[in-house]
Design an enzyme around this catalytic site. Structure first.
Site, mmCIF file in Angstrom:
data_model
loop_
_atom_site.group_PDB
_atom_site.id
_atom_site.type_symbol
_atom_site.label_atom_id
_atom_site.label_comp_id
_atom_site.label_asym_id
_atom_site.label_seq_id
_atom_site.Cartn_x
_atom_site.Cartn_y
_atom_site.Cartn_z
ATOM 1 N N GLU A 110 0.821 -1.219 0.000
ATOM 2 C CA GLU A 110 0.000 0.000 0.000
ATOM 3 C C GLU A 110 0.856 1.269 0.000
ATOM 4 O O GLU A 110 0.644 2.174 0.807
ATOM 5 C CB GLU A 110 -0.963 -0.022 1.192
ATOM 6 C CG GLU A 110 -1.881 -1.228 1.200
ATOM 7 C CD GLU A 110 -2.744 -1.338 2.450
ATOM 8 O OE1 GLU A 110 -2.735 -0.403 3.275
ATOM 9 O OE2 GLU A 110 -3.422 -2.361 2.602
ATOM 10 N N ASN B 92 1.915 -5.157 -3.128
ATOM 11 C CA ASN B 92 0.577 -5.591 -2.731
ATOM 12 C C ASN B 92 -0.249 -4.362 -2.351
ATOM 13 O O ASN B 92 0.239 -3.474 -1.646
ATOM 14 C CB ASN B 92 0.689 -6.542 -1.528
ATOM 15 C CG ASN B 92 -0.635 -7.170 -1.130
ATOM 16 O OD1 ASN B 92 -1.264 -7.861 -1.922
ATOM 17 N ND2 ASN B 92 -1.057 -6.939 0.109
ATOM 18 N N HIS C 241 -10.319 -6.659 -1.716
ATOM 19 C CA HIS C 241 -11.366 -6.348 -0.735
ATOM 20 C C HIS C 241 -12.499 -5.634 -1.478
ATOM 21 O O HIS C 241 -12.422 -4.437 -1.762
ATOM 22 C CB HIS C 241 -10.813 -5.450 0.377
ATOM 23 C CG HIS C 241 -9.772 -6.115 1.223
ATOM 24 N ND1 HIS C 241 -10.059 -7.224 1.999
ATOM 25 C CD2 HIS C 241 -8.462 -5.839 1.414
ATOM 26 C CE1 HIS C 241 -8.958 -7.596 2.640
ATOM 27 N NE2 HIS C 241 -7.975 -6.787 2.301
ATOM 28 N N GLU D 196 -6.064 -11.050 -0.744
ATOM 29 C CA GLU D 196 -6.856 -10.772 0.461
ATOM 30 C C GLU D 196 -8.342 -10.693 0.121
ATOM 31 O O GLU D 196 -9.062 -9.820 0.596
ATOM 32 C CB GLU D 196 -6.387 -9.470 1.119
ATOM 33 C CG GLU D 196 -4.917 -9.442 1.473
ATOM 34 C CD GLU D 196 -4.473 -8.147 2.144
ATOM 35 O OE1 GLU D 196 -5.331 -7.422 2.702
ATOM 36 O OE2 GLU D 196 -3.264 -7.849 2.116
ATOM 37 N N ASP E 227 -12.134 -10.744 -0.085
ATOM 38 C CA ASP E 227 -13.411 -10.892 0.619
ATOM 39 C C ASP E 227 -14.416 -9.959 -0.043
ATOM 40 O O ASP E 227 -14.042 -9.046 -0.775
ATOM 41 C CB ASP E 227 -13.303 -10.642 2.136
ATOM 42 C CG ASP E 227 -12.617 -9.332 2.509
ATOM 43 O OD1 ASP E 227 -12.661 -8.377 1.715
ATOM 44 O OD2 ASP E 227 -12.036 -9.259 3.604
#
Length: 388
Positions: free
Chosen positions: A181, A224, A260, A289, A291
């Protein structure tokens, strides 16, 4: 190419040279969002549904915000959780247990207990590990963020941390999120938020990759981030930076999008295109990651329509990854709502994972399972074993 995929290609070639045998009986087609009607128990597990060389993973709940929740540490205390984790997945990612504030709580002290436990668990159960994360603006310990360090001291601290942590698990971790990030939504470096970039300049990013590679020459090293699923200003910034670093010989091996997502917003339709352009640079790609959260009704229970839309998002994301040759890792950020980070950070939202609090599988689980099975090549026997 991933070495396992390379072996798979070799086996495929060998299979073409064998005499044709009777095809195995097809499994009874599964109903929409339901389990396939196959008696083999292994076939009901995601890791055995995946094509050869593909890693289906989950975050390992624990550390971070979990310390403030009204339950004991999930990984060490929940036996059923661990049982599902080992049966369903062939890749694991520490959710918080390798982040700075957890693994390096004091300048001269590391806490490797939980990270060691996860890496050992993975080794016992035939799983690979994704390390997360080495250079980030968030979840840093107070001693670091509020310390009065010179540039030389900060540089030494980061180098020692990377060499110590990555070196400890050398040969045991498949991929590392090295820089996490580092850009904002407009594609600008986080020059104020990120202590390393603010104090040491953007060149520290390349150094972090070099140090990680020195500590473990066999691990794949990744950028990432979130909101880089599609082609946009933020992913463009990673694309440009990656090209620059590769031209300089910096050991950058991969680009990963976290995934996400929320059903409130449209699915990022350029996901496959985005992954493919990084693949064409010679990088590995991954979804790390995943979801899919939703705003819950007053009852707290998602509607059937919400669950179907969620399942569609999971399916689209996984399919995009499977369509790109170098995308061989798909990790969901926890498999049960029982330990999901989403309700803690998004008020009124939840049900983001593929299982309920009591580990009941949702439509999204079955959509992942069937998508993996559909991606298996005709010559791959899955849970039945090789015919020779």
């Amino acid at each position: 190419m991933n070495p396992i995929r390379s072996v798979a290609v070799t086996l495929a070639t060998a299979a073409l040279c064998l005499p044709l045998a009777a095809a195995p009986a097809a499994a009874t087609p599964h109903s929409e969002h339901g389990p396939p009607s196959h008696s083999n128990a292994k076939f009901q597990r995601l890791r055995w549904s995946a094509p050869p060389g593909f890693f289906i993973g989950s975050a390992v709940a624990g550390g971070g915000h979990h310390l403030e929740q009204d339950y004991p540490d999930p990984f060490t205390s929940d036996k059923k959780y661990r049982k599902i984790l080992k049966k369903q997945f062939n890749s694991v990612s520490p959710e918080n247990q390798m982040k700075w504030e957890y693994i390096h709580p004091e300048r001269d002290r590391y806490d490797f207990e939980m990270a060691d436990a996860i890496v050992d668990f993975a080794a016992r159960n035939g799983q690979v590990v994704r390390g997360h994360t080495l250079l980030w603006h968030s979840q840093n310990p107070e001693w670091l963020e509020e310390g009065d360090f010179s540039q030389e001291e900060l540089r030494t601290i980061l180098r020692e941390h990377i060499m110590t942590v990555v070196g400890r698990y050398s040969g045991r971790i498949q991929q590392w999120d090295v820089a996490n990030e580092i850009f904002d939504g407009e594609g600008n470096l986080r020059s104020e938020e990120n202590i390393w970039i603010r104090e040491l300049g953007p060149g520290i990013i390349a150094d972090a990759f070099r140090w990680a590679h020195q500590a473990d020459p066999h691990a794949e090293l990744f950028f990432n981030d979130y909101n880089v699923e599609g082609v946009n200003a933020k992913s463009d910034a990673y694309y440009e930076l990656t090209q620059e670093l590769l031209d300089e010989g910096v050991p950058v091996h991969g680009f990963s999008t976290q995934g996400h997502l929320s059903i409130q917003y449209g699915f990022p339709g350029s996901l496959e295109e985005n992954l493919r352009r990084f693949d064409e640079l010679g990088l590995s790609t991954a979804i790390t990651e995943m979801d899919v959260r939703m705003e819950l009704p007053e009852s707290g229970e998602p509607t059937e329509e919400q669950l179907d839309k969620q399942a569609d998002y999971y399916q689209q994301a996984l399919s995009a990854c499977l369509e790109v040759a170098g995308c061989d890792s798909f990790t969901i950020w926890g498999f049960t709502d029982k330990y999901s980070w989403v309700p803690v950070f998004f008020e009124g939202q939840g049900s983001a994972t593929v299982m309920t609090d009591d580990f009941t599988r949702k439509p999204s689980y079955f959509e992942i399972q069937s998508t993996l099975q559909d991606a298996q090549p005709w010559w791959y026997p899955g849970p039945w074993g090789w015919p020779w």
